[in-house]
Design a protein around this motif. Sequence first.
Motif, PDB file in Angstrom:
ATOM      1  N   SER A  22      -2.660  -0.305  12.672  1.00 59.09           N
ATOM      2  CA  SER A  22      -1.810  -1.475  12.564  1.00 59.09           C
ATOM      3  C   SER A  22      -0.489  -1.553  12.952  1.00 59.09           C
ATOM      4  O   SER A  22       0.193  -0.212  13.077  1.00 59.09           O
ATOM      5  CB  SER A  22      -2.223  -2.085  11.229  1.00 59.09           C
ATOM      6  OG  SER A  22      -1.074  -1.447  10.249  1.00 59.09           O
ATOM      7  N   HIS A  23       0.332  -2.374  13.039  1.00 59.90           N
ATOM      8  CA  HIS A  23       1.662  -2.520  13.265  1.00 59.90           C
ATOM      9  C   HIS A  23       2.559  -1.784  12.241  1.00 59.90           C
ATOM     10  O   HIS A  23       3.465  -1.023  12.389  1.00 59.90           O
ATOM     11  CB  HIS A  23       2.136  -4.106  13.251  1.00 59.90           C
ATOM     12  CG  HIS A  23       3.657  -4.046  13.590  1.00 59.90           C
ATOM     13  ND1 HIS A  23       4.103  -3.881  14.761  1.00 59.90           N
ATOM     14  CD2 HIS A  23       4.625  -4.459  12.903  1.00 59.90           C
ATOM     15  CE1 HIS A  23       5.280  -3.967  14.861  1.00 59.90           C
ATOM     16  NE2 HIS A  23       5.666  -4.574  13.841  1.00 59.90           N
ATOM     17  N   ALA A  24       1.886  -1.900  10.855  1.00 55.53           N
ATOM     18  CA  ALA A  24       2.716  -1.089   9.595  1.00 55.53           C
ATOM     19  C   ALA A  24       2.261   0.237   9.532  1.00 55.53           C
ATOM     20  O   ALA A  24       2.409   0.889   8.767  1.00 55.53           O
ATOM     21  CB  ALA A  24       2.209  -1.881   8.415  1.00 55.53           C
ATOM     22  N   LYS A  25       1.584   0.789  10.591  1.00 53.52           N
ATOM     23  CA  LYS A  25       0.999   2.254  10.786  1.00 53.52           C
ATOM     24  C   LYS A  25       0.031   2.561   9.732  1.00 53.52           C
ATOM     25  O   LYS A  25      -0.096   3.621   9.485  1.00 53.52           O
ATOM     26  CB  LYS A  25       2.259   3.117  10.679  1.00 53.52           C
ATOM     27  CG  LYS A  25       3.277   3.114  11.727  1.00 53.52           C
ATOM     28  CD  LYS A  25       2.890   3.650  12.941  1.00 53.52           C
ATOM     29  CE  LYS A  25       4.038   3.951  13.950  1.00 53.52           C
ATOM     30  NZ  LYS A  25       4.825   2.916  14.438  1.00 53.52           N
ATOM     31  N   ASN A  26      -0.758   1.664   9.419  1.00 57.13           N
ATOM     32  CA  ASN A  26      -1.999   1.817   8.294  1.00 57.13           C
ATOM     33  C   ASN A  26      -2.964   2.215   9.161  1.00 57.13           C
ATOM     34  O   ASN A  26      -3.414   1.638  10.229  1.00 57.13           O
ATOM     35  CB  ASN A  26      -2.145   0.511   7.654  1.00 57.13           C
ATOM     36  CG  ASN A  26      -1.058   0.161   6.642  1.00 57.13           C
ATOM     37  OD1 ASN A  26      -0.338   0.788   6.068  1.00 57.13           O
ATOM     38  ND2 ASN A  26      -1.151  -1.172   6.511  1.00 57.13           N
TER      39      ASN A  26
END
Length: 76
Positions: free
Chosen positions: A19-23
Amino acid sequence: MSRVCELSGKSGLVGNRVSHAKNRTKVRLLPNLQEKKFYAPGLGKFVKFRLSTSALRTVNKIGIEAYCVKEGIKLG
């Protein structure tokens, strides 16, 4: 039935969806398999395969018998 191309041997991979949040979330990347019947003139009958679309394009281009000779697969 396993998700493996019967002609090329192409199978699934495991990867991460990021994801954009690096999840990171695990995801299975499966090949695009289709069931298709081909007429084999050497056998004089139809042969059914479950193959990937990339292998299907190659078979449509060069023919089922030529593809099997190239990959070392015995029809029948």
